[in-house]
Design a protein around this motif. Sequence first.
Motif, PDB file in Angstrom:
ATOM      1  N   ALA A  40      -6.335   1.234  -4.336  1.00  0.00           N
ATOM      2  CA  ALA A  40      -7.247   0.987  -3.211  1.00  0.00           C
ATOM      3  C   ALA A  40      -6.557   1.168  -1.868  1.00  0.00           C
TER       4      ALA A  40
ATOM      5  N   GLN B 111      -4.928   3.475  -0.868  1.00  0.00           N
ATOM      6  CA  GLN B 111      -5.113   4.854  -0.404  1.00  0.00           C
ATOM      7  C   GLN B 111      -6.318   4.985   0.526  1.00  0.00           C
ATOM      8  N   LEU B 112      -7.217   3.993   0.472  1.00  0.00           N
ATOM      9  CA  LEU B 112      -8.433   4.064   1.295  1.00  0.00           C
ATOM     10  C   LEU B 112      -8.241   3.471   2.682  1.00  0.00           C
ATOM     11  N   LYS B 113      -7.077   2.889   2.957  1.00  0.00           N
ATOM     12  CA  LYS B 113      -6.869   2.339   4.304  1.00  0.00           C
ATOM     13  C   LYS B 113      -7.054   3.451   5.328  1.00  0.00           C
ATOM     14  N   PRO B 114      -7.624   3.096   6.479  1.00  0.00           N
ATOM     15  CA  PRO B 114      -7.881   4.144   7.483  1.00  0.00           C
ATOM     16  C   PRO B 114      -6.609   4.907   7.829  1.00  0.00           C
ATOM     17  N   LEU B 115      -6.766   6.199   7.995  1.00  0.00           N
ATOM     18  CA  LEU B 115      -5.637   7.032   8.408  1.00  0.00           C
ATOM     19  C   LEU B 115      -5.360   6.824   9.890  1.00  0.00           C
ATOM     20  N   PHE B 116      -4.221   7.284  10.335  1.00  0.00           N
ATOM     21  CA  PHE B 116      -3.874   7.211  11.760  1.00  0.00           C
ATOM     22  C   PHE B 116      -2.899   8.335  12.061  1.00  0.00           C
TER      23      PHE B 116
ATOM     24  N   ILE C 239       0.263   9.901   4.183  1.00  0.00           N
ATOM     25  CA  ILE C 239       0.033   8.521   4.625  1.00  0.00           C
ATOM     26  C   ILE C 239      -0.641   7.668   3.554  1.00  0.00           C
ATOM     27  N   SER C 240      -1.656   8.197   2.886  1.00  0.00           N
ATOM     28  CA  SER C 240      -2.379   7.360   1.920  1.00  0.00           C
ATOM     29  C   SER C 240      -1.473   6.981   0.749  1.00  0.00           C
ATOM     30  N   LEU C 241      -0.572   7.876   0.371  1.00  0.00           N
ATOM     31  CA  LEU C 241       0.359   7.559  -0.716  1.00  0.00           C
ATOM     32  C   LEU C 241       1.421   6.557  -0.255  1.00  0.00           C
TER      33      LEU C 241
END
Lengths: 373, 373
Positions: free
Chosen positions: A28, A30-35, A257-259
């Motif tokens: 989950a 991996q779903l944090k907002p990207l930046f 980033i998601s990883l």
Amino acid sequence: MTPETALFADDPHMFFPGPVDVPDDAMAAQLKPLFGHRSDRMDELFGAVQERLRKVFCTDSRVYLLACSGSGLQEAAIRNCVRMPHTGAKVVVLVCGGFSQRWHDVAAGCGRTVVKHELPWFEAFTPDVVAAAVEQANTDGNLDAVCLVHNETSTGVMHNLAGISDAIRSAAPNALFLVDAVSSLAGTEIRCGDWQLDICLTSSQKALAVPPGLAIGAVSDRVLERAAEVEGRGWYFDFLNLEAYLARGTTPATPAISLVQSLLIQLDRILEEGLEVRWQRHRHLRDFTRQWAVDRGFSLCVPDEHASMTVTTLAGPRGWDLNAMNQRLAAAGLAVGSGYGKEKGKSFRIGHMGELRIDDLRRLFEIIESCTG
Amino acid sequence: MTPETALFADDPHMFFPGPVDVPDDAMAAQLKPLFGHRSDRMDELFGAVQERLRKVFCTDSRVYLLACSGSGLQEAAIRNCVRMPHTGAKVVVLVCGGFSQRWHDVAAGCGRTVVKHELPWFEAFTPDVVAAAVEQANTDGNLDAVCLVHNETSTGVMHNLAGISDAIRSAAPNALFLVDAVSSLAGTEIRCGDWQLDICLTSSQKALAVPPGLAIGAVSDRVLERAAEVEGRGWYFDFLNLEAYLARGTTPATPAISLVQSLLIQLDRILEEGLEVRWQRHRHLRDFTRQWAVDRGFSLCVPDEHASMTVTTLAGPRGWDLNAMNQRLAAAGLAVGSGYGKEKGKSFRIGHMGELRIDDLRRLFEIIESCTG
């Protein structure tokens, strides 16, 4: 476990040596907002991960993080640590399975002078054998590095890292010791600092239990000194470039980033479990697997003294039907690893890494046993 | 849009030139269960992605998929297409911004003979200028390749790919044309086949609107012929290795499976929108941004004829407070890109790529305008 603390909504289903099942919270993440990767938030995430990686790799130096597979860091190790042939430099690659053979191919592909020292599959290098090989290769003092796959994912052979490191330092003090710990790091004791590993590399999808796509490597000061003398390091895998950005708390190129978010969750899980507890758990998984195999008449392909903590390779008893077992497992949504490369169809591999517990193995073994009638 | 079809649960918040906001369904695809990378499911996913990538890249040949950033494929392009200096070979790198400078550094870092042809930032290469540079570099017939960044993410300059490709083929028929389309592919018209681009590379987190961690490159047959003549290609970035595995429908190393799942969703979205419609949408975003800038007294850093479809660089009117604007935007949860490298503090960059719509830009512009009083 309550639903809140359950690692997996469903039971783990992958019992091969990676990729492994990833806990729900790490998936989950991996779903944090990207930046933006040049933002304070990135620096913060990167700093948090760096601090934890040093603990998990047991090193005070540095740990690089790259978007690539473990093979990418195998190549980085060669390109930074082994000078070009015109200097007289060479590298010893210790080969006893599919992934050490790959490292050999990588080194040859990079145009280096490679001395291949080979053992039959399922055998392991001892410190004595390595010392002799290294001494022989270093008679002219031009041996730049020795490459070893700590845990041969293809066979389930694990090496004595501390002993081999000592042997290399005695036989060739200037040779760097480069270790591929792709399927063992965070699954068994590896002390990069104390054992003086110059490079120790792994990838995200094995014992760290993160989705694939990241490679991670602990790198000694000696490596950076060598890198400064090596031509043609390129850019993406250039450790001096990575080091310059690490000093500023970031990475040269956009990270996955998601990883990295997923990795942070797993690093916290690993440190919360405690490194020594985690190593011990994997030892139990290994011992439980081997005992079960012996009890059920399977052959262990690797003797006790070199048996991996994370991968066990087995051959069935005479008349055993590998295909039937695989079909039964598939029907239950489970899978083990086939024999690797030339071993395909002759043996199979059980991966017991990441967050697996004894009960998960019991579930697997029950289904395998149901095929023996 | 109904909640079921909404692309984003929240409005997009990243208006810099990548990483960009990723639609909810493409983010969520990262949570699909993992599986072995030597499984039928992987072959199926890989095949589906390959088929769609050829359409999006407008090519009948092949598109490689790698776990790395775009810079990794810049390095792959050099290592496969440019022979070593002792052969007399060289590569022309056309430099007019931060990412073409990086490609230069990559080529030099790989130990190649590099001819740097440089223009001031915010200027663009025309076919005539390229033809002259290429002819001059190729007097001995040893020019192996020409590197161009199609869309300079650092400045917002976009080049005439078709025209430059023709110019290179006339001036040096044996030179490969290598194109970095990191911030433009899927954001503007690029026809890899018709325009005879030998390599066209991009990365996941720009106009494709996928999380970062994947690089993607369309590669011509001519590149594979050249690669067979180039020493020291290594392994991870070796196109002949990638080609051998592609022929079997898979990849040499473990791919970033969760990111590939996300990519599949976005490729379907792109093809459903229609390539030409998508290109047109980005042209409208570009024109809308530039018209707004002119109306509000901002200076356009790039003239109309070279203005990027995906990145617009602006300088504020005299007395304009860049810091105040950034603070106001941050308070609203939005961000634009700072000027790149030496342009930091002098200008700012608006990324208008991926799934952004005119209304998203309107929301951004309203907040920027609120700073002008």
